[in-house]
Design a protein around this motif. Structure first.
Motif, PDB file in Angstrom:
ATOM      1  N   GLU A 145       0.813  -1.218   0.000  1.00 21.33           N
ATOM      2  CA  GLU A 145       0.000   0.000   0.000  1.00 21.33           C
ATOM      3  C   GLU A 145       0.849   1.272   0.000  1.00 21.33           C
ATOM      4  N   THR A 146       1.880   1.314   0.821  1.00 25.82           N
ATOM      5  CA  THR A 146       2.651   2.560   0.983  1.00 25.82           C
ATOM      6  C   THR A 146       4.002   2.538   0.290  1.00 25.82           C
ATOM      7  N   GLY A 147       4.522   1.349  -0.028  1.00 24.22           N
ATOM      8  CA  GLY A 147       5.854   1.251  -0.613  1.00 24.22           C
ATOM      9  C   GLY A 147       6.963   1.244   0.421  1.00 24.22           C
ATOM     10  N   ALA A 148       6.644   1.404   1.699  1.00 27.84           N
ATOM     11  CA  ALA A 148       7.667   1.349   2.751  1.00 27.84           C
ATOM     12  C   ALA A 148       8.269  -0.047   2.802  1.00 27.84           C
ATOM     13  N   GLN A 149       9.554  -0.124   3.100  1.00 26.95           N
ATOM     14  CA  GLN A 149      10.237  -1.412   3.127  1.00 26.95           C
ATOM     15  C   GLN A 149      10.478  -1.889   4.561  1.00 26.95           C
ATOM     16  N   ASN A 150      10.694  -3.186   4.679  1.00 24.62           N
ATOM     17  CA  ASN A 150      11.113  -3.790   5.937  1.00 24.62           C
ATOM     18  C   ASN A 150      12.220  -4.791   5.653  1.00 24.62           C
ATOM     19  N   VAL A 151      13.145  -4.896   6.605  1.00 29.79           N
ATOM     20  CA  VAL A 151      14.270  -5.822   6.471  1.00 29.79           C
ATOM     21  C   VAL A 151      14.313  -6.704   7.712  1.00 29.79           C
ATOM     22  N   ALA A 152      14.423  -8.006   7.511  1.00 30.39           N
ATOM     23  CA  ALA A 152      14.503  -8.947   8.639  1.00 30.39           C
ATOM     24  C   ALA A 152      15.336 -10.147   8.205  1.00 30.39           C
ATOM     25  N   ILE A 153      15.926 -10.839   9.177  1.00 28.79           N
ATOM     26  CA  ILE A 153      16.564 -12.119   8.894  1.00 28.79           C
ATOM     27  C   ILE A 153      15.581 -13.212   9.298  1.00 28.79           C
ATOM     28  N   LEU A 154      15.077 -13.946   8.323  1.00 34.12           N
ATOM     29  CA  LEU A 154      14.132 -15.031   8.561  1.00 34.12           C
ATOM     30  C   LEU A 154      14.769 -16.345   8.125  1.00 34.12           C
ATOM     31  N   ILE A 164      11.184 -21.858  -1.483  1.00 29.18           N
ATOM     32  CA  ILE A 164      11.836 -21.643  -0.192  1.00 29.18           C
ATOM     33  C   ILE A 164      10.771 -21.582   0.900  1.00 29.18           C
ATOM     34  N   GLY A 165      10.920 -22.425   1.922  1.00 34.42           N
ATOM     35  CA  GLY A 165      10.042 -22.346   3.081  1.00 34.42           C
ATOM     36  C   GLY A 165      10.534 -21.254   4.020  1.00 34.42           C
ATOM     37  N   VAL A 166       9.644 -20.371   4.469  1.00 37.57           N
ATOM     38  CA  VAL A 166      10.032 -19.194   5.248  1.00 37.57           C
ATOM     39  C   VAL A 166       9.242 -19.151   6.547  1.00 37.57           C
ATOM     40  N   LEU A 167       9.966 -18.992   7.672  1.00 38.36           N
ATOM     41  CA  LEU A 167       9.301 -18.777   8.953  1.00 38.36           C
ATOM     42  C   LEU A 167       9.016 -17.284   9.075  1.00 38.36           C
ATOM     43  N   VAL A 168       7.759 -16.886   8.852  1.00 40.73           N
ATOM     44  CA  VAL A 168       7.342 -15.487   8.957  1.00 40.73           C
ATOM     45  C   VAL A 168       6.689 -15.296  10.323  1.00 40.73           C
ATOM     46  N   LEU A 169       7.340 -14.528  11.182  1.00 41.34           N
ATOM     47  CA  LEU A 169       6.807 -14.275  12.519  1.00 41.34           C
ATOM     48  C   LEU A 169       5.764 -13.153  12.464  1.00 41.34           C
ATOM     49  N   PRO A 170       4.922 -13.024  13.481  1.00 43.07           N
ATOM     50  CA  PRO A 170       3.863 -11.994  13.442  1.00 43.07           C
ATOM     51  C   PRO A 170       4.412 -10.593  13.700  1.00 43.07           C
ATOM     52  N   HIS A 172       6.590  -7.257  11.170  1.00 40.36           N
ATOM     53  CA  HIS A 172       6.373  -6.341  10.054  1.00 40.36           C
ATOM     54  C   HIS A 172       6.226  -7.060   8.712  1.00 40.36           C
ATOM     55  N   THR A 173       7.060  -8.061   8.437  1.00 36.42           N
ATOM     56  CA  THR A 173       6.914  -8.794   7.177  1.00 36.42           C
ATOM     57  C   THR A 173       5.522  -9.412   7.085  1.00 36.42           C
ATOM     58  N   ASP A 174       5.051  -9.951   8.191  1.00 36.50           N
ATOM     59  CA  ASP A 174       3.715 -10.549   8.218  1.00 36.50           C
ATOM     60  C   ASP A 174       2.640  -9.500   7.963  1.00 36.50           C
ATOM     61  N   ASN A 175       2.828  -8.276   8.485  1.00 41.52           N
ATOM     62  CA  ASN A 175       1.869  -7.193   8.244  1.00 41.52           C
ATOM     63  C   ASN A 175       1.761  -6.900   6.748  1.00 41.52           C
ATOM     64  N   PHE A 176       2.903  -6.803   6.080  1.00 40.52           N
ATOM     65  CA  PHE A 176       2.893  -6.553   4.632  1.00 40.52           C
ATOM     66  C   PHE A 176       2.262  -7.725   3.898  1.00 40.52           C
ATOM     67  N   TYR A 177       2.608  -8.952   4.325  1.00 46.31           N
ATOM     68  CA  TYR A 177       2.089 -10.143   3.664  1.00 46.31           C
ATOM     69  C   TYR A 177       0.562 -10.209   3.744  1.00 46.31           C
ATOM     70  N   ARG A 178       0.025  -9.908   4.911  1.00 49.42           N
ATOM     71  CA  ARG A 178      -1.427  -9.984   5.076  1.00 49.42           C
ATOM     72  C   ARG A 178      -2.141  -8.988   4.165  1.00 49.42           C
ATOM     73  N   LYS A 179      -1.550  -7.824   3.955  1.00 47.24           N
ATOM     74  CA  LYS A 179      -2.144  -6.847   3.040  1.00 47.24           C
ATOM     75  C   LYS A 179      -2.155  -7.394   1.614  1.00 47.24           C
ATOM     76  N   ALA A 180      -1.034  -8.002   1.210  1.00 43.50           N
ATOM     77  CA  ALA A 180      -0.966  -8.554  -0.148  1.00 43.50           C
ATOM     78  C   ALA A 180      -1.913  -9.742  -0.299  1.00 43.50           C
ATOM     79  N   GLU A 181      -1.942 -10.615   0.707  1.00 45.34           N
ATOM     80  CA  GLU A 181      -2.773 -11.813   0.642  1.00 45.34           C
ATOM     81  C   GLU A 181      -4.258 -11.455   0.565  1.00 45.34           C
ATOM     82  N   ALA A 182      -4.632 -10.363   1.229  1.00 47.13           N
ATOM     83  CA  ALA A 182      -6.042  -9.942   1.214  1.00 47.13           C
ATOM     84  C   ALA A 182      -6.517  -9.577  -0.185  1.00 47.13           C
ATOM     85  N   THR A 183      -5.586  -9.219  -1.061  1.00 51.03           N
ATOM     86  CA  THR A 183      -5.947  -8.875  -2.446  1.00 51.03           C
ATOM     87  C   THR A 183      -5.706 -10.037  -3.399  1.00 51.03           C
ATOM     88  N   GLY A 184      -5.288 -11.203  -2.837  1.00 43.19           N
ATOM     89  CA  GLY A 184      -5.057 -12.379  -3.669  1.00 43.19           C
ATOM     90  C   GLY A 184      -3.706 -12.402  -4.337  1.00 43.19           C
TER      91      GLY A 184
END
Length: 462
Positions: A145-154, A164-170, A172-184
């Motif tokens: 939505e905003t274009g803001a980035q996040n960086v994490a070691i997962l 690649i299987g990824v452990l996404v914790l709840p 910032h990455t998960d926040n971005f993912y949920r927004k994308a997933e909501a739009t399919g």
């Protein structure tokens, strides 16, 4: 003594380590399954290790890049005693990155049929790990939505040629993912391997949503970070990186990932996790693959230092008499906190303990000591507990609280916390808690008073 010059690429840091005798080079062909990790662990904290052509593959692995606080401070161009303050300032005053048309990270490009294990020397680390893992990759994502980035070691398990299987914790990455997933749609990401120490440390910053850790990396090294746009999506990545894996975390897809050796030196369990599919891989000519062995010093310190900065800031807002904090390595850089307090009134230490537990849910055991105790020396802290603490008056126990889910002694993170007030009473008689000291001990010049290779019998006269 002037501060060291910061480094701005992995290769510059390797040159620094090599020039000071802190880089070991293994024989070519070390096995990717366990052997590289075993060698790295044996040298952990003494030297970084370079593995040419591991498993007979093209490419190189490196491990142990920042296995001490002193090394981390040096890489960032500061002193060890200023490392936490330097990190706090970088988080408060980030530098916007500088976008370039291209960079070394995109010298070689692979598209189409991708096979990660043929392109990159991905190792298997601990005994029961479920397979090869990218353990030191920066997962860079972008808010759809905003274009803001996040960086994490997962943690990232190679599950298939381009999967690649990824452990996404709840977080910032998960926040971005949920927004994308909501739009399919899948979440556009880049997995970046082989970066400078500033990018590594910045990835662990505990900052509000919308703060780009690549801007913190620039502030840590004293200049805006050069970035490039990915070739298949809109994510920006460090231009000097060794390897960039571009792709998407798929919507509504979960597959088995784990077990994997984690920082508490136990295994993270096997479960259904998010899945990243790979669209392209770019890298430098002759790329260097960074490996962090789970539970090693590099793993622990990268988690401890940013947490210390956050916890110290939180405590000092409410308790200005808190001078320093330290997350001990014996507490896996997460669970055991030592706090240095200039106590001014009785009961203050217990309030500080409660503030520490509120500052981060990972804190399990905390000890408050006086300013004459070196909190970076576990023997000193243990001495304070043994001589200034009484369990019936100085112990704080909080049952039924939130802790780390990776602590196997908890029930899925539900457990207890314990605080120890190891400060001396303010009304104690003057000599009761005065530490013994030999005058002039610290100033003695041993080279001036000790005679090398002396014959002791001749000195005593026979």
């Amino acid at each position: 003594m002037s501060d060291p010059v910061p480094v701005r690429s992995l290769r510059a840091w390797l040159d620094r380590l090599d020039g000071s005798g802190r880089l070991s080079v293994a024989r070519p062909g070390i096995c990717l399954r366990h052997e590289a990790a075993a060698v790295a662990n044996r040298l952990d904290g003494r030297s970084a290790t370079l593995f040419p052509r591991p498993g007979g593959q093209r490419g190189t692995i490196v491990s142990g890049l920042v296995s001490s606080r002193a090394w981390m401070a040096e890489a960032l161009g500061t002193r060890e005693d200023r490392l936490i303050a330097h990190f706090q300032q970088a988080c408060a005053e980030p530098l916007p990155w500088c976008e370039r048309e291209t960079g070394p990270a995109q010298e070689v490009v692979h598209r189409g049929a991708i096979d990660i294990l043929r392109l990159l020397p991905v190792p298997t680390l601990n005994e029961h790990d479920s397979g090869p893992y990218i353990s030191a990759g920066l997962m860079i994502s972008r808010d759809p939505e905003t274009g803001a980035q996040n960086v994490a070691i997962l943690r990232c398990q190679i599950s298939g040629p381009d999967r690649i299987g990824v452990l996404v914790l709840p977080r910032h990455t998960d926040n971005f993912y949920r927004k994308a997933e909501a739009t399919g749609r899948g979440l556009e990401v880049a997995l970046v391997v082989g970066v400078d120490p500033a990018c590594l440390l910045a990835s662990q910053a505990i900052v509000p949503l919308g703060h780009d850790e690549l801007e913190i990396a620039g502030a840590l090294s004293g200049a805006p970070l050069d970035v490039v746009k990915c070739l298949t999506n809109n994510v920006r990545v460090p231009a000097e990186a060794e390897i960039v894996i571009e792709g998407r975390i798929l919507p509504e897809v979960r597959e088995l990932e784990g077990p994997f050796g984690e920082f508490p030196q136990y295994y993270g369990e096997r479960a259904k996790r998010h899945v990243m599919t790979v669209d392209a891989v770019s890298h430098r000519e002759n790329p260097i693959f960074h490996m962090i062995v789970g539970g090693g010093l590099e793993h622990l310190l990268l988690g401890a230092i940013p947490r210390e900065a956050t916890i110290l800031a939180s405590l000092q807002r409410n308790f200005p008499s808190v001078e320093d904090v330290h997350l001990s390595l014996g507490g896996v850089g997460r669970y055991h906190l030592y706090i240095k307090l200039r106590k001014s009134q009785e009961g203050e230490a217990k309030n500080v303990l409660l503030g520490a537990f509120a500052a981060h849910y990972d804190i399990k055991h905390a000890v408050v000591v006086d300013t004459d105790v070196d909190i970076h020396d576990p023997r000193e802290v243990e001495w304070a507990v043994s001589t200034r603490f009484q369990a019936d008056r100085d112990l704080v126990v909080i049952a039924g609280s939130q802790g780390s889910k990776l602590d196997p002694s908890t029930r899925e993170g539900f457990g207890a916390k314990m605080g120890l007030d190891a400060t001396a009473p303010l009304d104690a008689p003057p000599m009761k808690f005065t530490r013994i000291r030999v005058p002039g001990e610290a100033e003695v010049d041993l080279a001036a008073v000790i005679v090398p290779e002396a014959d002791w019998r001749a000195e005593v006269g026979g």
